[in-house]
Design a protein around this motif. Structure first.
Motif, PDB file in Angstrom:
ATOM      1  N   VAL A 194       0.719  -1.168   0.046  1.00 49.36           N
ATOM      2  CA  VAL A 194      -0.020  -0.023   0.171  1.00 49.36           C
ATOM      3  C   VAL A 194       0.921   1.271  -0.103  1.00 49.36           C
ATOM      4  O   VAL A 194       1.736   1.244   0.797  1.00 49.36           O
ATOM      5  N   GLY A 195       0.657   2.140  -0.867  1.00 50.08           N
ATOM      6  CA  GLY A 195       1.404   3.337  -1.234  1.00 50.08           C
ATOM      7  C   GLY A 195       0.573   4.599  -0.733  1.00 50.08           C
ATOM      8  O   GLY A 195      -0.525   4.481  -0.556  1.00 50.08           O
ATOM      9  N   ALA A 196       1.305   5.624  -0.484  1.00 52.71           N
ATOM     10  CA  ALA A 196       0.663   6.895  -0.340  1.00 52.71           C
ATOM     11  C   ALA A 196       0.551   7.621  -1.881  1.00 52.71           C
ATOM     12  O   ALA A 196       1.090   7.118  -2.676  1.00 52.71           O
ATOM     13  N   PRO A 197      -0.268   8.820  -1.867  1.00 51.97           N
ATOM     14  CA  PRO A 197      -0.469   9.496  -3.114  1.00 51.97           C
ATOM     15  C   PRO A 197       1.206   9.853  -3.639  1.00 51.97           C
ATOM     16  O   PRO A 197       1.706  10.483  -2.926  1.00 51.97           O
ATOM     17  N   GLY A 198       1.190   9.538  -4.973  1.00 51.35           N
ATOM     18  CA  GLY A 198       2.408   9.661  -5.408  1.00 51.35           C
ATOM     19  C   GLY A 198       3.302   8.586  -5.527  1.00 51.35           C
ATOM     20  O   GLY A 198       4.255   8.266  -6.384  1.00 51.35           O
ATOM     21  N   ASP A 199       2.927   7.335  -4.681  1.00 56.17           N
ATOM     22  CA  ASP A 199       3.715   6.167  -4.865  1.00 56.17           C
ATOM     23  C   ASP A 199       3.411   5.252  -6.004  1.00 56.17           C
ATOM     24  O   ASP A 199       2.089   5.675  -6.561  1.00 56.17           O
ATOM     25  N   ILE A 200       4.189   4.381  -6.314  1.00 57.85           N
ATOM     26  CA  ILE A 200       3.641   3.334  -7.238  1.00 57.85           C
ATOM     27  C   ILE A 200       3.669   1.972  -6.580  1.00 57.85           C
ATOM     28  O   ILE A 200       4.716   1.247  -6.372  1.00 57.85           O
TER      29      ILE A 200
END
Length: 589
Positions: A57-63
């Motif tokens: 699970v990533g934060a906004p902007g992560d891939i």
């Protein structure tokens, strides 16, 4: 983690862009999904923190496979599509391409919209000014509000301003039948335009599906046109934009070349797309109060020599997306007191009892009448007569062209596919009724002259697409049965029944499948019991497919319940586009 992945996949499959961890089962409300309860759901904040620490699970902007943005959990590609569209719409709404000759533009507006400029720019003229001065224009209005007429005049103004031989305008719609209707409407509007012959010759004459415009690659989800191979176009006009889902809209804006204008037309009150998202509704702000900024009103006056009319609301906000959205209210097809107009307005307000009050009891000849499905004796006694009267001309048509014309006159629209009051049940009823009257032979085969068919899957080899409507008719030369379809250029094409891809008989179709179509008369059928698909958007969409008359078939409790329910689509696009702007009252100008 497994539970979150399952739920976000189910939510996306049911039309939502994301899963709201604060209300993780809310997506079941308007989707025919199996009940997930009872589930041992984690407490939302603890669930969010646990997911945020997971490596997938990533934060906004992560891939990462999943993206957590506040309490909204996304599959990565849907988060990316949403961000891409939010950035595009916000940036384009505040841009000005320039290069417009103000004197020529002012004269063109006054010539094209003489009825819309007295006392200032009214709705249609405002839409045209917005489409010329901005790279993004969103035009929303119900059937009969003149969207296509405005689009034809916009195209003529753009060609006059930037050169008939240099400015390229492309037209598209989500389905083949919507594209065909756009082409027909544009041709009719263009025929009466007050413009030079050279501009008339340069007006776009072809409308295609969005998939064809972008260049679908068979067997893949890819398109030939994208960021590195953009479309050859200076303006793209898209009709029935409410049917365009988040992913397809993102692929469209990605394929637009620099400086290309995008004009989206649709009805914000219609059903949302079948796939994930409700882009048109989000763009129009759902229930937000329309209006333009004072700075945009000043720029319009400078560019056209005309101020927006007094009835166009002004806002104190800074220039933004609201300046690119034009809502058309005046209806040229239905008067304020027409039955269909009053019925649809009350449905949009969620006033089911009021909507029923506008409908006369069958067998009235009024423009809106109601058959109470609870009264089975009345229902069965009259349905056969209705269907025989409606379809006799279709099965007795003398030519393929006349058969296709007859197929546009009457349609049974159902909320559901299955059951006695669904598409399957009514298609069977129609065939049996026609057989009993000797209009269709009682043969074992499924094919007979006048059989309407609806294509259910795309066939790129044959050029047939999901939603295309055809009619089986004898070949005028050989007498052999062929299935005839309207082409995007206004002609006819025939296909052997043996080669037709997945299809169904189409005396009746779902309201969802009817989007992009119009008929003289519609029989709108609701099931006996409540179902998740029943919403005010469904009733409104079905009723407004009719040009002249709607026959509503349903029980009073189901109609009132459906009118009280709105489609809800979880996404972050509305907030990204409009921030915390408060909702307004429905219908407030």
């Amino acid at each position: 983690m497994v539970l979150a992945a399952e739920l976000v996949s189910a939510a996306t499959g049911s039309g939502h862009v994301c899963l709201d961890l604060a209300a993780p089962l809310s997506f079941c409300e308007n989707a025919a999904l199996p009940a997930f309860a009872p589930l041992d759901l984690p407490e939302p904040e603890r669930w969010r923190k646990t997911l945020a620490s997971h490596p997938a699970v990533g934060a906004p902007g992560d891939i990462q496979p999943l993206i957590l943005d506040g309490t909204r959990l996304y599959l990565y590609r849907y988060w990316r599509y949403e961000q891409q569209l939010a950035a595009f719409f916000c940036q384009k709404a505040e841009s000005f391409p320039g290069g417009v000759d103000k004197a020529v533009f002012g004269r063109a507006l006054q010539r094209m919209f003489p009825e819309s400029i007295e006392g200032g720019l009214k709705e249609q003229a405002l839409a045209a000014a917005t489409a010329v001065l901005k790279p993004l224009c969103v035009i929303s209005g119900g059937p009969g509000t003149g969207k296509t007429t405005a689009a034809a005049r916009i195209a003529a103004i753009l060609l006059a301003l930037f050169g008939e031989d240099r400015f390229c305008i492309r037209m598209a719609a989500p389905t083949g039948k919507a594209a065909a209707r756009l082409r027909e409407s544009m041709e009719a509007a263009a025929a009466v335009l007050d413009c030079t012959d050279s501009v008339k010759r340069a007006l776009p004459t072809e409308a295609v599906t969005l998939h064809r415009l972008l260049g679908s690659i068979p067997g893949t989800a890819d398109f030939r046109h994208h960021r590195d191979h953009p479309l050859a176009a200076d303006a793209v006009i898209v009709d029935e934009a409410s049917m365009v889902d988040l992913a397809l809209m993102a692929r469209l804006v990605e394929a637009l070349p620099e400086g290309c204008r995008l004009i989206l037309m649709g009805d914000r009150h219609q059903l949302a797309s079948v796939e994930a998202g409700a882009v048109m509704g989000d763009l129009c702000g759902r229930r937000r109060i329309p209006g333009i900024s004072r700075s945009w009103a000043h720029l319009l006056a400078e560019a056209t020599g005309l101020c927006p009319a007094a009835e166009i609301p002004r806002k104190r906000d800074a220039a933004g997306l609201s300046d690119a959205v034009v809502l058309l209210h005046r209806n040229f097809r239905f008067s304020a007191e027409s039955g269909i107009g009053r019925f649809s307005r009350r449905v949009n307000r969620g006033d089911g009892p009021g909507a029923l009050q506008t409908a006369s009891r069958w067998p009235s000849q009024d423009s809106v009448c109601w058959i109470d499905a609870a009264d089975r004796s009345v229902l069965h006694r009259h349905l056969e007569d209705i269907m025989v009267r409606a379809f006799e001309g279709l099965v007795r048509a003398e030519s393929p062209k006349k058969a296709l014309e007859q197929a546009k006159r009457f349609k049974i629209l159902c909320a559901v596919n299955r059951g006695p009051l669904g598409v399957d049940g009514f298609n069977d009823l129609a065939v049996l009724a026609l057989q009993r009257r000797g209009l269709v032979a009682k043969s074992r085969g499924p094919w007979y002259p006048g059989r309407p068919v609806l294509i259910l899957e795309n066939d790129y080899v044959l050029g047939l697409f999901n939603g295309d409507l055809g009619v089986a008719m004898p070949d005028p030369d050989t007498g052999g049965l062929q299935v005839y379809f309207s082409t995007e250029t206004g002609g006819l094409r025939s296909v052997s029944p043996a080669r037709i891809p997945a299809h169904q008989t189409a005396f009746a179709m779902t309201v969802h499948k009817s989007q992009g179509s119009e008929f003289d008369e519609v029989l709108l059928v609701l099931p006996e019991k409540d179902a998740p698909v029943l919403t005010r958007e469904l009733i409104y969409t079905g009723a407004t497919r009719a040009r002249q008359r709607v026959i509503l078939c349903g029980t009073e409790p189901v109609i009132e319940l459906a009118a009280s329910r709105r489609i809800k689509r979880n996404s972050g696009l509305l907030e990204a586009l409009w921030g915390d702007e408060p909702d307004g009252q429905e219908g407030k100008r």
